[in-house]
Design a protein around this motif. Structure first.
Motif, PDB file in Angstrom:
ATOM      1  N   LEU A 204      17.955  11.819 -13.619  1.00 57.73           N
ATOM      2  CA  LEU A 204      18.152  11.277 -14.935  1.00 57.73           C
ATOM      3  C   LEU A 204      16.991  10.229 -15.516  1.00 57.73           C
ATOM      4  N   TYR A 205      16.685   9.293 -14.668  1.00 58.23           N
ATOM      5  CA  TYR A 205      15.902   8.174 -14.989  1.00 58.23           C
ATOM      6  C   TYR A 205      14.407   9.240 -15.115  1.00 58.23           C
ATOM      7  N   ASP A 206      14.042   9.998 -14.364  1.00 57.70           N
ATOM      8  CA  ASP A 206      12.838  10.614 -14.448  1.00 57.70           C
ATOM      9  C   ASP A 206      12.470  11.475 -15.955  1.00 57.70           C
ATOM     10  N   HIS A 207      13.906  11.888 -16.297  1.00 59.96           N
ATOM     11  CA  HIS A 207      13.840  12.667 -17.643  1.00 59.96           C
ATOM     12  C   HIS A 207      14.200  11.857 -18.766  1.00 59.96           C
ATOM     13  N   GLY A 208      14.060  10.588 -18.653  1.00 62.30           N
ATOM     14  CA  GLY A 208      14.412   9.338 -19.848  1.00 62.30           C
ATOM     15  C   GLY A 208      16.000   9.699 -20.209  1.00 62.30           C
ATOM     16  N   VAL A 209      16.844   9.895 -19.658  1.00 61.92           N
ATOM     17  CA  VAL A 209      18.155   9.815 -20.001  1.00 61.92           C
ATOM     18  C   VAL A 209      18.794   8.484 -20.177  1.00 61.92           C
ATOM     19  N   GLU A 210      19.711   8.280 -21.259  1.00 65.67           N
ATOM     20  CA  GLU A 210      19.915   6.884 -21.930  1.00 65.67           C
ATOM     21  C   GLU A 210      21.047   6.297 -21.208  1.00 65.67           C
ATOM     22  N   VAL A 211      22.093   7.092 -20.870  1.00 64.59           N
ATOM     23  CA  VAL A 211      23.460   6.598 -20.486  1.00 64.59           C
ATOM     24  C   VAL A 211      24.166   7.361 -19.275  1.00 64.59           C
ATOM     25  N   VAL A 212      24.747   6.718 -18.308  1.00 58.74           N
ATOM     26  CA  VAL A 212      25.373   7.142 -17.451  1.00 58.74           C
ATOM     27  C   VAL A 212      27.014   6.757 -17.305  1.00 58.74           C
ATOM     28  N   LEU A 213      27.746   7.435 -17.393  1.00 54.13           N
ATOM     29  CA  LEU A 213      29.356   6.947 -17.215  1.00 54.13           C
ATOM     30  C   LEU A 213      30.164   7.334 -15.924  1.00 54.13           C
ATOM     31  N   ASN A 214      30.695   6.666 -15.471  1.00 54.71           N
ATOM     32  CA  ASN A 214      31.452   6.710 -13.903  1.00 54.71           C
ATOM     33  C   ASN A 214      32.680   6.011 -14.154  1.00 54.71           C
ATOM     34  N   GLY A 215      33.477   6.326 -13.163  1.00 54.53           N
ATOM     35  CA  GLY A 215      34.912   5.704 -12.973  1.00 54.53           C
ATOM     36  C   GLY A 215      35.031   5.216 -11.524  1.00 54.53           C
ATOM     37  N   HIS A 216      36.118   5.706 -10.825  1.00 53.70           N
ATOM     38  CA  HIS A 216      36.360   5.184  -9.365  1.00 53.70           C
ATOM     39  C   HIS A 216      36.890   3.884  -9.187  1.00 53.70           C
ATOM     40  N   ASN A 217      35.941   2.857  -9.427  1.00 50.48           N
ATOM     41  CA  ASN A 217      36.676   1.778  -9.462  1.00 50.48           C
ATOM     42  C   ASN A 217      37.457   1.280 -10.896  1.00 50.48           C
ATOM     43  N   HIS A 218      38.709   0.857 -10.422  1.00 52.39           N
ATOM     44  CA  HIS A 218      39.393   0.571 -11.687  1.00 52.39           C
ATOM     45  C   HIS A 218      39.410  -0.646 -12.584  1.00 52.39           C
ATOM     46  N   HIS A 219      38.195  -0.484 -13.010  1.00 52.60           N
ATOM     47  CA  HIS A 219      37.901  -1.878 -13.972  1.00 52.60           C
ATOM     48  C   HIS A 219      36.675  -1.170 -14.945  1.00 52.60           C
ATOM     49  N   TYR A 220      36.350  -2.126 -15.818  1.00 58.53           N
ATOM     50  CA  TYR A 220      35.226  -1.807 -16.721  1.00 58.53           C
ATOM     51  C   TYR A 220      34.188  -2.788 -16.118  1.00 58.53           C
ATOM     52  N   GLU A 221      33.068  -2.207 -16.277  1.00 62.07           N
ATOM     53  CA  GLU A 221      31.580  -3.040 -15.821  1.00 62.07           C
ATOM     54  C   GLU A 221      30.341  -2.056 -16.534  1.00 62.07           C
ATOM     55  N   ARG A 222      29.728  -2.852 -17.327  1.00 69.29           N
ATOM     56  CA  ARG A 222      28.308  -2.285 -17.966  1.00 69.29           C
ATOM     57  C   ARG A 222      27.201  -3.181 -17.300  1.00 69.29           C
ATOM     58  N   PHE A 223      26.175  -2.311 -16.916  1.00 73.30           N
ATOM     59  CA  PHE A 223      24.891  -2.826 -16.437  1.00 73.30           C
ATOM     60  C   PHE A 223      23.936  -2.755 -17.598  1.00 73.30           C
ATOM     61  N   ALA A 224      22.830  -3.481 -17.228  1.00 68.25           N
ATOM     62  CA  ALA A 224      21.773  -3.578 -18.061  1.00 68.25           C
ATOM     63  C   ALA A 224      20.686  -2.152 -17.678  1.00 68.25           C
ATOM     64  N   PRO A 225      19.950  -1.534 -18.613  1.00 63.83           N
ATOM     65  CA  PRO A 225      19.237  -0.451 -18.017  1.00 63.83           C
ATOM     66  C   PRO A 225      18.545  -0.717 -16.881  1.00 63.83           C
ATOM     67  N   GLN A 226      18.656   0.100 -15.767  1.00 65.22           N
ATOM     68  CA  GLN A 226      18.161   0.142 -14.572  1.00 65.22           C
ATOM     69  C   GLN A 226      17.239   1.496 -13.913  1.00 65.22           C
ATOM     70  N   THR A 227      16.514   1.155 -13.277  1.00 65.18           N
ATOM     71  CA  THR A 227      15.712   2.126 -12.401  1.00 65.18           C
ATOM     72  C   THR A 227      16.837   2.650 -11.301  1.00 65.18           C
ATOM     73  N   PRO A 228      16.565   3.784 -10.564  1.00 61.90           N
ATOM     74  CA  PRO A 228      17.368   4.097  -9.533  1.00 61.90           C
ATOM     75  C   PRO A 228      17.710   3.139  -8.209  1.00 61.90           C
ATOM     76  N   ASP A 229      16.626   2.154  -8.239  1.00 61.33           N
ATOM     77  CA  ASP A 229      16.597   1.174  -7.206  1.00 61.33           C
ATOM     78  C   ASP A 229      17.302  -0.016  -7.676  1.00 61.33           C
ATOM     79  N   GLY A 230      17.740  -0.071  -8.886  1.00 62.54           N
ATOM     80  CA  GLY A 230      18.627  -1.240  -9.300  1.00 62.54           C
ATOM     81  C   GLY A 230      17.516  -2.313  -9.856  1.00 62.54           C
ATOM     82  N   GLU A 231      16.285  -2.101 -10.414  1.00 63.03           N
ATOM     83  CA  GLU A 231      15.486  -2.942 -11.017  1.00 63.03           C
ATOM     84  C   GLU A 231      15.628  -2.718 -12.526  1.00 63.03           C
TER      85      GLU A 231
END
Length: 303
Positions: A204-231
């Motif tokens: 997704l990162y290599d192809h310029g995708v904007e947003v990823v949505l996930n669940g699993h943990n029962h809360h809300y959390e938003r991250f700043a735009p990142q690389t796959p390594d978390g940078e």
């Protein structure tokens, strides 16, 4: 011909002058078109539980938000049986089934590798036994993946990854949202980061995708735009949201510290995430029941 009075001649000349002025004005100056209405994606994960009334509250939020409903897995607790889909999901989120595009979660896979999930959602869930698919919404590409990697191969050379690569390369959409159940990045205490989905995030990162949505943990959390390594990568990074607030209980964050680049968090409010998808940008808003004080909203642009 009857002679015109001086006043009539002045009115005629004024009218001709106005017509000439309109003729040289650009179309935008003559009549500005209304801005196009955005497409709307709205939903959450970790939803239908007969032991919680949170799913009833979030379903009421959906009642007043038009658009396409997404789910982020763990749709029917605790084992995704046909009975649990009928008793714990159908009475509330089920009334929006006709406009829902779901993702599968590990709890949905507990019964016959997800057969009741596929039977309940039908063609909207993608090919039975796979669970990954894509569709178009308002000019955006929406990609849904299966992150139950103990059952489905999630490696970079897997059938699913090959499909994802081909889907991204063949799309002419400027903007893309991808979603699946298990998050790569999380501050949650109950479920940690799942590195098995990193091949998805990398593609997704290599192809310029904007947003990823996930669940699993029962809360809300938003991250700043990142690389796959978390940078942090404000130019090309993928913005990840965890929205496990659909109604099946809530859990908190790790006492060992908050993950890098985490920008917003809440663990005591059920709610849904609303994305408004424009031609080259999007807005997000966490929508919660009346009485909640937590808010998170913002704007992003397409890469």
């Amino acid at each position: 011909m009857t002679p015109r009075s001086p006043r009539a001649r002045r009115l005629l000349l004024a009218g001709l002058g106005l017509c000439a002025t309109l003729a040289v004005l650009p179309p935008a100056a003559q009549a500005a078109p209304a801005a196009a209405e955005p497409a709307v994606l709205v939903g959450a994960g970790d939803i239908g539980s007969c032991l919680s009334d949170g799913d009833e509250a979030t379903a009421k939020l959906l009642d007043r938000i038009p658009g396409t409903v997404f789910t982020l897995g763990d749709n029917a607790y605790v084992a995704g049986t046909a009975e649990q889909f009928q008793k714990c999901y159908e009475p509330y989120w089920g009334r929006h089934k006709d406009r829902t595009r779901p993702a599968i979660g590990n709890h949905d896979m507990r019964t016959d590798d997800g057969d009741p999930y596929y039977d309940y959602f039908g063609e909207a869930a993608g090919e039975k036994g796979k669970g990954w698919y894509a569709y178009e919404l308002g000019g955006w590409q929406i990609v849904v993946l299966n992150s139950s990697c103990d059952v489905i191969d999630c490696e970079g050379d897997s059938e699913q990854a090959d499909w994802l690569r081909e889907t991204l390369e063949s799309s002419d959409a400027k903007c893309t949202v991808a979603m699946w159940h298990h998050p790569l990045f999380t501050s949650g205490w109950k479920h940690g980061s799942d590195p098995r989905v990193k091949p998805f995030f990398q593609l997704l990162y290599d192809h310029g995708v904007e947003v990823v949505l996930n669940g699993h943990n029962h809360h809300y959390e938003r991250f700043a735009p990142q690389t796959p390594d978390g940078e942090l990568d404000k130019a090309k990074g993928v913005r990840q949201f965890t929205v496990g607030t659909g109604g099946g209980g809530l859990n908190g964050f790790s006492k060992d510290g908050i993950a890098a680049n985490s920008r917003a968090r809440n663990a005591d409010t059920f709610g849904v995430l609303k994305l408004a998808l424009y031609q080259d940008s999007y807005t997000w808003k966490f929508v919660s029941p009346a009485g909640s004080t937590f808010q998170d909203q913002g704007v992003g642009t397409c890469h």
